[in-house]
Write a protein that holds these residues in place. Structure first.
Motif, mmCIF file in Angstrom:
data_model
loop_
_atom_site.group_PDB
_atom_site.id
_atom_site.type_symbol
_atom_site.label_atom_id
_atom_site.label_comp_id
_atom_site.label_asym_id
_atom_site.label_seq_id
_atom_site.Cartn_x
_atom_site.Cartn_y
_atom_site.Cartn_z
ATOM 1 N N HIS A 69 0.830 -1.205 0.000
ATOM 2 C CA HIS A 69 0.000 0.000 0.000
ATOM 3 C C HIS A 69 0.866 1.257 0.000
ATOM 4 O O HIS A 69 2.095 1.185 0.059
ATOM 5 C CB HIS A 69 -0.928 -0.018 1.216
ATOM 6 N N THR A 109 -8.229 0.395 -5.173
ATOM 7 C CA THR A 109 -8.151 1.586 -4.333
ATOM 8 C C THR A 109 -8.614 2.824 -5.091
ATOM 9 O O THR A 109 -8.333 2.966 -6.289
ATOM 10 C CB THR A 109 -6.718 1.808 -3.833
ATOM 11 N N TYR A 145 2.262 2.870 -6.105
ATOM 12 C CA TYR A 145 1.116 2.129 -5.570
ATOM 13 C C TYR A 145 -0.059 2.212 -6.536
ATOM 14 O O TYR A 145 -0.622 1.191 -6.959
ATOM 15 C CB TYR A 145 0.751 2.694 -4.204
ATOM 16 N N LYS A 149 -1.718 -0.823 -8.901
ATOM 17 C CA LYS A 149 -3.101 -1.255 -8.698
ATOM 18 C C LYS A 149 -3.911 -1.079 -9.980
ATOM 19 O O LYS A 149 -4.769 -1.919 -10.309
ATOM 20 C CB LYS A 149 -3.736 -0.471 -7.546
#
Length: 320
Positions: A69, A109, A145, A149
């Motif tokens: 993360h 996310t 990140y 993702k």
């Protein structure tokens, strides 16, 4: 159904695993660190370990919640994000196809939607709050990140198109318990309460949404959903949220300022982004248990706050 849950020792996993069990599923947890719901200690980046897990447990579906993360950027090289978030997702997708799975739930996310101009917000000259739904774009993630993702989301779509695997991509808003690593004012509990207006949900709602997505996935195709507490605002209020958020909040919650004042809290002077989860609600019938009205009710009655706040929380990955 026997479900492989990655990230089972993490913050989301420790809530999601028992909810899966309560819903009648057998949960097989996989994580790189031990945990109460983790049977397999392995990395998703290790294809041999993933193949062995599928062979040993004969799972029927995957919820892929494990990842590096944003806070991990400070302690990991970019390659580690590619190995875990991209190659790890590919490993699971390929193993799921080989095992004949019909569904795959991927925890993504909302962070990947926050490109530079969105992040700049009012200070960057925004004239109205950014309304962030699944059609928002173009997507230009601002860090490794977000980049990894988004790449993993593309892999999910590709494997749906190539193999017919039904995939639910869940872009979750904030639900971490620790303090924000970029804001010190207002205080942690106050900031979290404010974020239920536009960008936060409880970890319990995030976990319940994953269970709902698992059941809804067959026949879904490949769909992307935003998960965040339903905002009280309409998109027509986007400009007013930049100019004077307390006035907009007062229209929806006339007592909010007084309730906050009794605790010494402050409402946000402006709101420059709003996450819209209405597509997930429409498609699945899901209902969030906690929103800003819930927060106010708890404050008004001096009851416990309905969200987790732990400034001392440390990820299991960091503690290992």
């Amino acid at each position: 159904m026997r479900v492989l849950l990655t990230g089972s020792s993490g913050w989301l996993g420790r809530y999601l695993a028992p909810m899966l069990q309560a819903a009648g599923h057998e949960c097989v947890g996989l994580d790189i660190v031990p945990g109460a719901y983790t049977q397999i200690i392995a990395s998703v980046a290790d294809r041999t370990a993933i193949d062995q897990a599928f062979a040993d447990y004969r799972t029927e579906a995957v919820i892929h919640a494990g990842a590096l993360h944003k806070p991990d950027i400070a302690r990991n090289p970019a390659q580690a994000f590619i190995d875990t978030n991209v190659s790890g997702t590919l490993n699971l997708l390929e193993a799921a196809i080989a095992a004949g799975h019909d569904r795959f739930v991927f925890t993504s996310t909302t962070s990947l939607m926050i490109r530079a101009d969105v992040r700049a917000g009012k200070e960057g000259g925004a004239q109205q709050a950014w309304w962030l739904d699944e059609e928002f774009g173009p997507l230009r993630p601002r860090n490794i990140y977000g980049v990894t993702k988004l790449a993993a989301e593309h892999l999910c779509r590709l494997y749906h198109e190539l193999h017919g695997l039904d995939v639910a991509i869940l872009r979750t808003g904030r639900f971490f318990p620790e303090d924000d690593d970029t804001h010190s004012e207002p205080s942690g509990e106050n900031l979290k309460a404010n974020e239920f207006l536009n960008r936060r949900l409880t970890v319990e709602d995030a976990a319940r949404a994953h269970v709902t997505a698992l059941g809804a996935a067959p026949g879904m195709g490949c769909e992307t959903y935003i998960l965040s507490a339903p905002p009280p605002f309409g998109q027509a209020e986007a400009a007013a949220l930049i100019d004077d958020a307390p006035a907009v909040i007062a229209r929806h919650f006339p007592d909010a300022a007084d309730i906050y004042a009794r605790r010494g809290w402050t409402l946000p002077p402006y709101i420059d982004r709003v996450y819209d989860p209405s597509k997930f609600v429409r498609h699945t019938g899901f209902r969030f248990d906690t929103d800003f009205a819930t927060i106010l009710n708890a404050l008004q009655s001096d009851g416990p706050l309905p969200y987790a706040h732990d400034p001392d929380y440390v990820s299991p990955i960091v503690r290992r």
